[in-house]
Design an enzyme around this catalytic site. Structure first.
Site, short mmCIF file in Angstrom:
data_model
loop_
_atom_site.label_atom_id
_atom_site.label_comp_id
_atom_site.label_asym_id
_atom_site.label_seq_id
_atom_site.Cartn_x
_atom_site.Cartn_y
_atom_site.Cartn_z
N THR C 45 0.35 2.17 3.07
CA THR C 45 -0.43 3.08 3.40
C THR C 45 -1.26 2.27 4.72
O THR C 45 -1.48 2.84 5.80
CB THR C 45 -1.81 3.38 2.55
OG1 THR C 45 -0.76 3.91 1.31
CG2 THR C 45 -2.49 4.58 3.20
N HIS C 48 0.69 2.28 7.48
CA HIS C 48 0.78 3.72 8.21
C HIS C 48 -0.46 3.79 9.12
O HIS C 48 -0.35 4.26 10.35
CB HIS C 48 0.82 4.79 7.10
CG HIS C 48 2.13 4.75 6.51
ND1 HIS C 48 3.51 4.80 7.13
CD2 HIS C 48 2.46 4.74 5.11
CE1 HIS C 48 4.31 4.94 6.29
NE2 HIS C 48 3.69 4.89 4.89
N LEU C 267 6.85 8.90 -8.41
CA LEU C 267 5.92 8.10 -7.53
C LEU C 267 6.16 8.23 -6.04
O LEU C 267 5.11 8.23 -5.10
CB LEU C 267 5.57 6.80 -8.23
CG LEU C 267 4.31 6.00 -7.56
CD1 LEU C 267 3.61 5.30 -8.60
CD2 LEU C 267 4.53 5.03 -6.56
#
Lengths: 352, 352, 352, 352
Positions: C45, C48, C267
């Site tokens: 993340t 990102h 997931l």
């Protein structure tokens, strides 16, 4: 100007009885809520405190305002409280958990290692106002009537016991028809149990068990209740035992009536160690036994509120006298005979 | 030409002892299988039968070939049997269920109301051949060695007990380190338990418990085992109790060491009713108690075969003498002292 | 005198990149804790956010200190905090739940309706200090090394995915071997899975999968992975699918390899809607599909801490560079290739 | 003298339609039972076979007597059969499992790898007699009326779907109100669901949904059903989705209406792959999805029999025409419009 004093029913001395006193309205901390009590219900535990039995003597530290089943209206909230506001209709989980022990961390706050109970370890709800931690407040849909809202604590015990395993399409035996046993009958029926058997020695309570929906109500003092239950279940026994009596004989009968592979929820509190035929009643039977304490926080509250809102539980037969705090002696006397339903106090005026 | 007679170790008279006899090879029905026994293992129950204790006197009807833990090779199959063929390496579930009682219908065949046990209620595996219903046959991957394949029955007890609730990341206490207790230690470790505590009064067995992987092994006769376990679990107690002793004192200690919200699997068979502090050990604790009998048919078999094939269980320390049927008296004597591992008979020739 | 300013890695403008700035040390409220960060780990993340992809543009409001995987030492605590004290070694659940929505009330705080994430919705741990609500703090046994303690967030994802159903004695397929997939391999093995299959197109990651304990590692771009898995499971398929890729093709393969009656934990995050053969992959198969988000608060934390303390998880192969906040550009570049393990920042000095 | 020929409704050619023929009464094997059919009910699958759609063309091998929902009286039993006797009132599980695949061994016979269906893969019950394996026979309490006993197969689908997770005190959405969806409404209410929402485009079926007890019945073609459901559940969504339509749009709506942490039982059969927003509908939601096929053998049968015997299910509104086998063309026409309840054939004489 807000009230600064209030009436409260208190245990003031280490002896039998109670006293109605005028005390300061509790002050609240930043995470607490003050609730104006509408209706408060008397629990068996309150009878023990009133009667000052051995358990009370070891646990209760007078002076104490007792009472732990109630509903009311939020009077004011601490500065950190945002989830509830003055004027809201509420009840509360009176078991206060610590939030950081092992059990609290794994979602089992109802068996917190540091549990404190409002009305037992600190001042309770037999008063005009009661102080509650904000996280313990449970908001109630105004569609639920006050007298129902006042007994969510014991109803939660019953719901917790019934739903501690499968119940839909299952045969159920309730041993002991005090208030929680009686509620358990209604809950089991509402949740799809097929036949509900109930055993109880007290005539009045057996009558009540029928009103709550039990299919077969037996007096274990007359005739062989286990044989009858076995016969009615094609020799198999019941799928579910809800033990509500705490009585050695009833526990033994309950386990004998339980089918191999069945589930027993134990809620009744025996006053002594219990002798169990573990081999035949649990081990060879492959039985599952669940100890039931309090209510799951707050799964049980969600379940029972949902059942009540949907009108799935008719608890009307359960209710007895509705009275004022002043008449506490009559109220406790009435209950001590075991021939009364739930008795409610209305500390702030008459029932609506 | 197939053999028509065979050696069999039999209880022929209602008294202590056994006798090695020559008897006819069993004939099989259309849905049955005849297995040539490779290795047969002695269970504590066989010791009871040999010693002719009170339980044996009430249950066993001589003459009987006993023995119910084994592996072997299929010799021939009945005409309706298609799922297994001669030459296949097999063991068997020796509990024979009826298939139509309530428990059989709801997936709980291991607690069938009409259960019969091969080696107890009909002729067993202490013989060159044994007759088994086809549906009870369990095929074994040839990668699993004979001595392991001979003890799937008690290993299944252990797996059933361990996996009757969550175990990964959980602390475990095994009370009683007989063969099944010892296996349970290995199974619990293989399935992710964090710390495994074991209690046992016998020195040899405590030594074995360490070899099987127990992290902390305690002698409850010396020092306060419960206090030690509480200390090692930050005061909380263990998540899981595996009761393998059937001993009143051990059961009481086990429950005291169990954390609130924990799970107890009870497998050990007490010889008398057990006195339990139900309030503090089960009810207020919100504990879950599971009676463990036999093995789930056949979930447990799948689980243990899977663990064995993957090499997740080292059971080597468990094994003791490997001998012939002829030496049964020495074998039983050895075991009666409690200082031996699993003793195996090889009725059809030496271990491979 | 306590520090008043600190270094922090921040997204300051709505564009690709990040900036190391000096900012005030956060001030804490009465129920909050200030932690001095020892090690902080980079999550996908964070890549990102650094790269400023479409998701980041819609969710992140600069300026923001990012980072949400870390461990550290408590610097100071708010006045209402009693469960944790300065000097304690801690990590934290960075998902902050509201405490009063339906999910919070029924023990599912990890999917709270009003969830906020530290490091995404408010300042995170790529800094010398981070501010955390006291209830989100997780104390760590000093026996657990710093680099392990820094990755409890993704390890918790893996543990949550693996333990969302039975795994002992079960065959498992992990589709996608990024860091969480790799951890899931180790967790599944530690919790008793028999065979673990893994599929991954990246060579480096397949190599890592073997190091983490996968029994069979397949490149789905070469050969028929599903056919191979079916063959190795006697035609049945795997008991458990752990979908970690978010890739449409891998999801489809995973479901085809899942046995009837199996369980899939999903997931990995697909970037688009996924086309599923619901009839054959879920309905006729009687499959169970579990969506996995975050970590259960705090059951998962208890489980993983317990496994780590007991030394059941060897995660050493997972770790890559350990560097300083100043070298953030190199760190992010390294990770973007997909050929690096977990990269850790040490904002307050070198690794111990 | 027993009958040697009988009437049977058969698919004799690979084309639309059916034919009433005279055929030999089936002969039975040692483990089989011959049942004289009292009432047989038409399933949607029978419509597909009659209409000879793509699925039928690939699965059905004419000539075949179809029909797989029925009740009747045992005419005779094979020599090995002991659990059922001539004259007993029975229905049957028409899914015949192999008994030895992985799924059969772990208690999931309903998803056996080698399942055969009576009435699809071999001759069924649209005839005077039907042949059934003894283990598939389900004895019925004579208190249960014939028309109820004839529809246990689809009722079992509904019970299986509803009880594949918790339902007591839960809000439920049924998407698609064909016969199984309608039954699911009644089952959910009987098992303690609080509010039941139902969506259906067909006017007649919406009317039926109300009769079966749905609290809120919505036409998804008119207005935003998801918004309405969210509003009625305080923005949270429903706890349980029972997907009975197989329709892409309904599936998408159902998942959007499902609360985070909710459970979806998928039973409706989509004719094509379905596009799912896995991230928002399953993963971030932490949802549980259960594929539902057939009925658990025989847990579901026990549950539904128990509910029926206890009078907990009023299915009367569901029933439509009761007719003779001769009038099969009218019966199928009636159903093809979607405006009829369960239509029953009585091959051996009028309804009682």
């Amino acid at each position: 100007m807000p009230a600064t004093t209030m009436k409260a029913l208190r245990k003031v001395r280490p002896e039998r009885g109670a006293q109605l006193e005028t005390v300061p309205v509790p002050s609240i901390g930043p995470n607490e809520v003050l609730v104006r009590v509408r209706a408060a219900s008397i629990c068996g535990t309150d009878l023990h405190i009133y009667g000052w039995d051995r358990w009370s003597q070891s646990r209760i530290k007078p002076p104490l305002t007792f009472g732990h089943e109630f509903c009311g209206v939020v009077e004011r909230v601490g500065e950190e409280v945002s989830a509830v506001a003055p004027g809201e209709f509420v009840s509360a989980e009176m078991h206060v958990n610590c939030g950081h022990c092992h059990q609290c961390r794994v979602g089992e706050a109802h068996i917190c290692q540091n549990l404190r109970i409002i009305g037992i370890d600190q001042d309770g709800c037999f008063a005009e106002f009661v102080r509650i931690p904000a996280t313990n407040i449970w908001k109630i849909d105004p569609a639920i009537p006050e007298h129902y809202a006042a007994i969510l604590d014991p109803l939660g015990n019953a719901v917790h016991a019934v739903l501690a395993g499968p119940v839909a399409g299952q045969t159920v035996l309730v041993t002991g028809c005090g208030p929680i046993g009686l509620m358990a009958i209604a809950v089991a029926k509402a949740c799809g149990s097929s036949s509900v058997f109930a055993t109880e020695v007290n005539d009045w309570r057996r009558e009540m068990a029928k009103k709550m929906g039990a299919d077969v109500v037996l007096n274990p003092a007359e005739g062989d209740a286990v044989a009858r239950i076995k016969k009615d279940t094609a020799g198999t026994g019941v799928d579910v035992l809800l033990e509500m009596s705490g009585n050695q004989g009833a526990i033994a009968q309950g386990f004998r009536a339980l089918r191999a592979g069945g589930r027993a929820s134990l809620l009744g509190i025996p006053s002594n160690p219990v002798s169990l035929d573990l081999v035949n009643d649990v081990i060879f039977k492959g039985a599952t036994v669940r100890g039931i304490y309090g209510r799951r926080m707050f799964e049980t509250w969600v379940q029972m509120t949902s059942l009540l809102k949907a009108g799935r539980l008719n608890l009307d037969p359960l209710f007895g006298e509705r009275t004022s705090l002043e008449k506490f002696d009559e109220a406790f006397s009435l209950l001590q005979g075991g021939h009364a339903g739930k008795v409610l106090f209305y500390p702030n005026g008459k029932p609506r």
